[in-house]
Design a protein around this motif. Structure first.
Motif, PDB file in Angstrom:
ATOM      1  N   ILE A 123       0.839  -1.203   0.000  1.00  0.00           N
ATOM      2  CA  ILE A 123       0.000   0.000   0.000  1.00  0.00           C
ATOM      3  C   ILE A 123       0.872   1.252   0.000  1.00  0.00           C
ATOM      4  O   ILE A 123       0.663   2.179  -0.797  1.00  0.00           O
ATOM      5  N   GLN A 124       1.855   1.283   0.881  1.00  0.00           N
ATOM      6  CA  GLN A 124       2.728   2.456   0.988  1.00  0.00           C
ATOM      7  C   GLN A 124       3.507   2.698  -0.298  1.00  0.00           C
ATOM      8  O   GLN A 124       3.668   3.841  -0.742  1.00  0.00           O
ATOM      9  N   THR A 125       3.988   1.616  -0.906  1.00  0.00           N
ATOM     10  CA  THR A 125       4.749   1.749  -2.152  1.00  0.00           C
ATOM     11  C   THR A 125       3.877   2.292  -3.276  1.00  0.00           C
ATOM     12  O   THR A 125       4.304   3.165  -4.048  1.00  0.00           O
ATOM     13  N   THR A 126       2.661   1.793  -3.383  1.00  0.00           N
ATOM     14  CA  THR A 126       1.766   2.247  -4.454  1.00  0.00           C
ATOM     15  C   THR A 126       1.423   3.719  -4.291  1.00  0.00           C
ATOM     16  O   THR A 126       1.389   4.477  -5.271  1.00  0.00           O
ATOM     17  N   ARG A 127       1.210   4.141  -3.045  1.00  0.00           N
ATOM     18  CA  ARG A 127       0.964   5.565  -2.785  1.00  0.00           C
ATOM     19  C   ARG A 127       2.186   6.402  -3.165  1.00  0.00           C
ATOM     20  O   ARG A 127       2.066   7.471  -3.768  1.00  0.00           O
ATOM     21  N   GLU A 128       3.370   5.905  -2.849  1.00  0.00           N
ATOM     22  CA  GLU A 128       4.597   6.617  -3.199  1.00  0.00           C
ATOM     23  C   GLU A 128       4.786   6.680  -4.717  1.00  0.00           C
ATOM     24  O   GLU A 128       5.248   7.706  -5.245  1.00  0.00           O
ATOM     25  N   CYS A 129       4.428   5.611  -5.418  1.00  0.00           N
ATOM     26  CA  CYS A 129       4.485   5.625  -6.885  1.00  0.00           C
ATOM     27  C   CYS A 129       3.661   6.780  -7.439  1.00  0.00           C
ATOM     28  O   CYS A 129       4.078   7.484  -8.373  1.00  0.00           O
ATOM     29  N   ALA A 149       8.464   6.756 -13.709  1.00  0.00           N
ATOM     30  CA  ALA A 149       8.550   6.993 -12.265  1.00  0.00           C
ATOM     31  C   ALA A 149       7.768   5.937 -11.496  1.00  0.00           C
ATOM     32  O   ALA A 149       8.220   5.445 -10.453  1.00  0.00           O
ATOM     33  N   ILE A 150       6.597   5.579 -12.002  1.00  0.00           N
ATOM     34  CA  ILE A 150       5.771   4.562 -11.357  1.00  0.00           C
ATOM     35  C   ILE A 150       6.467   3.205 -11.382  1.00  0.00           C
ATOM     36  O   ILE A 150       6.595   2.522 -10.362  1.00  0.00           O
ATOM     37  N   GLN A 151       6.916   2.809 -12.563  1.00  0.00           N
ATOM     38  CA  GLN A 151       7.551   1.492 -12.710  1.00  0.00           C
ATOM     39  C   GLN A 151       8.803   1.374 -11.848  1.00  0.00           C
ATOM     40  O   GLN A 151       9.004   0.354 -11.153  1.00  0.00           O
ATOM     41  N   THR A 152       9.628   2.395 -11.856  1.00  0.00           N
ATOM     42  CA  THR A 152      10.877   2.358 -11.103  1.00  0.00           C
ATOM     43  C   THR A 152      10.613   2.229  -9.605  1.00  0.00           C
ATOM     44  O   THR A 152      11.251   1.434  -8.905  1.00  0.00           O
ATOM     45  N   CYS A 153       9.650   2.999  -9.118  1.00  0.00           N
ATOM     46  CA  CYS A 153       9.313   2.970  -7.697  1.00  0.00           C
ATOM     47  C   CYS A 153       8.816   1.595  -7.279  1.00  0.00           C
ATOM     48  O   CYS A 153       9.254   1.045  -6.255  1.00  0.00           O
ATOM     49  N   ALA A 154       7.917   1.007  -8.052  1.00  0.00           N
ATOM     50  CA  ALA A 154       7.342  -0.290  -7.705  1.00  0.00           C
ATOM     51  C   ALA A 154       8.372  -1.408  -7.762  1.00  0.00           C
ATOM     52  O   ALA A 154       8.470  -2.232  -6.841  1.00  0.00           O
ATOM     53  N   LYS A 156      11.591  -1.260  -7.589  1.00  0.00           N
ATOM     54  CA  LYS A 156      12.652  -1.109  -6.598  1.00  0.00           C
ATOM     55  C   LYS A 156      12.294  -1.842  -5.301  1.00  0.00           C
ATOM     56  O   LYS A 156      13.171  -2.340  -4.589  1.00  0.00           O
ATOM     57  N   GLU A 157      11.003  -1.937  -5.019  1.00  0.00           N
ATOM     58  CA  GLU A 157      10.533  -2.603  -3.798  1.00  0.00           C
ATOM     59  C   GLU A 157      10.188  -4.079  -4.034  1.00  0.00           C
ATOM     60  O   GLU A 157       9.658  -4.741  -3.147  1.00  0.00           O
ATOM     61  N   GLY A 158      10.459  -4.572  -5.244  1.00  0.00           N
ATOM     62  CA  GLY A 158      10.206  -5.971  -5.544  1.00  0.00           C
ATOM     63  C   GLY A 158       8.793  -6.274  -5.995  1.00  0.00           C
ATOM     64  O   GLY A 158       8.394  -7.439  -6.069  1.00  0.00           O
ATOM     65  N   PHE A 159       8.022  -5.233  -6.327  1.00  0.00           N
ATOM     66  CA  PHE A 159       6.659  -5.405  -6.811  1.00  0.00           C
ATOM     67  C   PHE A 159       6.613  -5.220  -8.331  1.00  0.00           C
ATOM     68  O   PHE A 159       7.627  -4.907  -8.960  1.00  0.00           O
ATOM     69  N   SER A 160       5.441  -5.396  -8.934  1.00  0.00           N
ATOM     70  CA  SER A 160       5.297  -5.219 -10.383  1.00  0.00           C
ATOM     71  C   SER A 160       4.122  -4.306 -10.682  1.00  0.00           C
ATOM     72  O   SER A 160       3.181  -4.208  -9.892  1.00  0.00           O
ATOM     73  N   VAL A 161       4.182  -3.622 -11.820  1.00  0.00           N
ATOM     74  CA  VAL A 161       3.095  -2.731 -12.220  1.00  0.00           C
ATOM     75  C   VAL A 161       2.217  -3.420 -13.260  1.00  0.00           C
ATOM     76  O   VAL A 161       2.707  -4.119 -14.152  1.00  0.00           O
ATOM     77  N   VAL A 162       0.914  -3.209 -13.123  1.00  0.00           N
ATOM     78  CA  VAL A 162      -0.048  -3.789 -14.055  1.00  0.00           C
ATOM     79  C   VAL A 162       0.077  -3.103 -15.406  1.00  0.00           C
ATOM     80  O   VAL A 162       0.199  -1.879 -15.488  1.00  0.00           O
ATOM     81  N   ARG A 163       0.034  -3.883 -16.464  1.00  0.00           N
ATOM     82  CA  ARG A 163       0.209  -3.339 -17.820  1.00  0.00           C
ATOM     83  C   ARG A 163      -1.077  -3.340 -18.636  1.00  0.00           C
ATOM     84  O   ARG A 163      -1.132  -2.715 -19.693  1.00  0.00           O
ATOM     85  N   ASP A 164      -2.093  -4.032 -18.144  1.00  0.00           N
ATOM     86  CA  ASP A 164      -3.336  -4.150 -18.897  1.00  0.00           C
ATOM     87  C   ASP A 164      -4.268  -2.953 -18.715  1.00  0.00           C
ATOM     88  O   ASP A 164      -5.201  -2.766 -19.502  1.00  0.00           O
ATOM     89  N   PHE A 165      -4.042  -2.156 -17.664  1.00  0.00           N
ATOM     90  CA  PHE A 165      -4.878  -0.988 -17.396  1.00  0.00           C
ATOM     91  C   PHE A 165      -3.988   0.226 -17.239  1.00  0.00           C
ATOM     92  O   PHE A 165      -2.853   0.131 -16.777  1.00  0.00           O
ATOM     93  N   GLU A 201      -2.956   6.677 -12.183  1.00  0.00           N
ATOM     94  CA  GLU A 201      -3.444   5.609 -11.305  1.00  0.00           C
ATOM     95  C   GLU A 201      -2.563   4.361 -11.328  1.00  0.00           C
ATOM     96  O   GLU A 201      -2.848   3.390 -12.031  1.00  0.00           O
ATOM     97  N   PRO A 202      -1.482   4.391 -10.545  1.00  0.00           N
ATOM     98  CA  PRO A 202      -0.670   3.181 -10.443  1.00  0.00           C
ATOM     99  C   PRO A 202      -1.448   2.020  -9.832  1.00  0.00           C
ATOM    100  O   PRO A 202      -2.158   2.191  -8.840  1.00  0.00           O
ATOM    101  N   MET A 203      -1.315   0.855 -10.457  1.00  0.00           N
ATOM    102  CA  MET A 203      -1.850  -0.402  -9.935  1.00  0.00           C
ATOM    103  C   MET A 203      -0.653  -1.321  -9.784  1.00  0.00           C
ATOM    104  O   MET A 203       0.019  -1.639 -10.763  1.00  0.00           O
ATOM    105  N   VAL A 204      -0.387  -1.723  -8.559  1.00  0.00           N
ATOM    106  CA  VAL A 204       0.842  -2.440  -8.248  1.00  0.00           C
ATOM    107  C   VAL A 204       0.505  -3.787  -7.632  1.00  0.00           C
ATOM    108  O   VAL A 204      -0.277  -3.878  -6.684  1.00  0.00           O
TER     109      VAL A 204
END
Length: 249
Positions: A123-129, A149-154, A156-165, A201-204
């Motif tokens: 949650i915190q990472t997505t808000r920071e993205c 900026a969104i992709q790099t932030c997510a 970096k924390e070991g998460f992934s960004v959604v590409r379909d939306f 709207e980052p979705m992580v």
């Protein structure tokens, strides 16, 4: 076509988005164990009517509800239901309104009671993205600077960004050009200009970025069953930098 808004139009859009922000704050306080997402949807509909606005999502392309309520592995477009929220869940609430000829759109993800450390970090990472993406919204930058900026932030924390939306332009239509992906190489795409209003709207996802759509035709879940979080602000590019129209959530 990319529509540049006048200061007067942006002022009205801020009114619309402040209705959304106020509502999301109300829903955040009410999202506790034992409450159903259908109850939250009913609260939202009453609130929006009281503000003399309209639910932007209800009826849009056949969507049946006022809110999108996405629990745990649901990324977006979760349908409100009678199922009660449970301690440890995470809930993404996406809301839009139509007011005085313009749309407002924003989203938050909230913990239900006490959640795992991993869920809280997601949650915190997505808000920071989202916050880092908004910082890139200045005239002369490229659209992909937001995405990168969104992709790099997510990641970096070991998460992934959604590409379909994706994020999108917003104004007299709920979805306008340009589309704003949550991933990409910096320094590419169109130049950002004063007067552009974008819903960022980052979705992580906790795990892989793959998406699966359920049989209802709406609910989008993570392909691997991992958790997902979603934050969104509608933001105007002004001569003084980015203006968060849905500020307050």
């Amino acid at each position: 076509m990319i529509v540049l808004k006048s200061p007067q139009e942006i002022a009205v859009m801020r009114e619309a988005n402040q209705i959304v922000a106020e509502l999301l704050q109300e829903l955040k306080a009410r999202a506790v164990p034992g409450v159903s997402t259908r109850e939250l949807d009913e609260i939202a509909e009453r609130f929006i009517r009281k503000k003399k606005a309209k639910c932007a999502f209800k009826g849009y392309r056949g969507y049946p509800n006022c809110l999108c309520t996405s629990v745990n592995d649901v990324i977006v477009h979760g349908l409100p239901s009678s199922a009660e929220l449970r301690e440890g869940d995470i809930l993404s609430i996406d809301c839009g309104v139509y007011y005085k000829g313009f749309y407002g759109d924003a989203a938050i993800t909230v913990p239900i009671g006490r959640v795992s450390e991993r869920a809280q970090r997601l949650i915190q990472t997505t808000r920071e993205c989202l916050h880092l993406a908004i910082e890139r919204m200045v005239e002369g930058n490229r659209l992909s600077d937001i995405s990168h900026a969104i992709q790099t932030c997510a990641e970096k924390e070991g998460f992934s960004v959604v590409r379909d939306f994706v994020g999108h332009g917003i104004g007299r239509q709920l979805h306008e050009d340009p589309q704003v992906p949550n991933y990409g190489q910096a320094g590419t795409g169109i130049r950002l200009k004063t007067g552009m209003v974008l819903a960022i709207e980052p979705m992580v996802n906790e795990g892989h970025w793959g998406v699966r759509i359920l049989k209802d035709g709406w609910t989008a879940v993570t392909e691997d069953g991992s958790l997902s979080a979603h934050f969104e602000h509608s933001v105007a590019i002004t001569d003084n930098g980015p203006l968060v129209l849905s500020e307050g959530i």
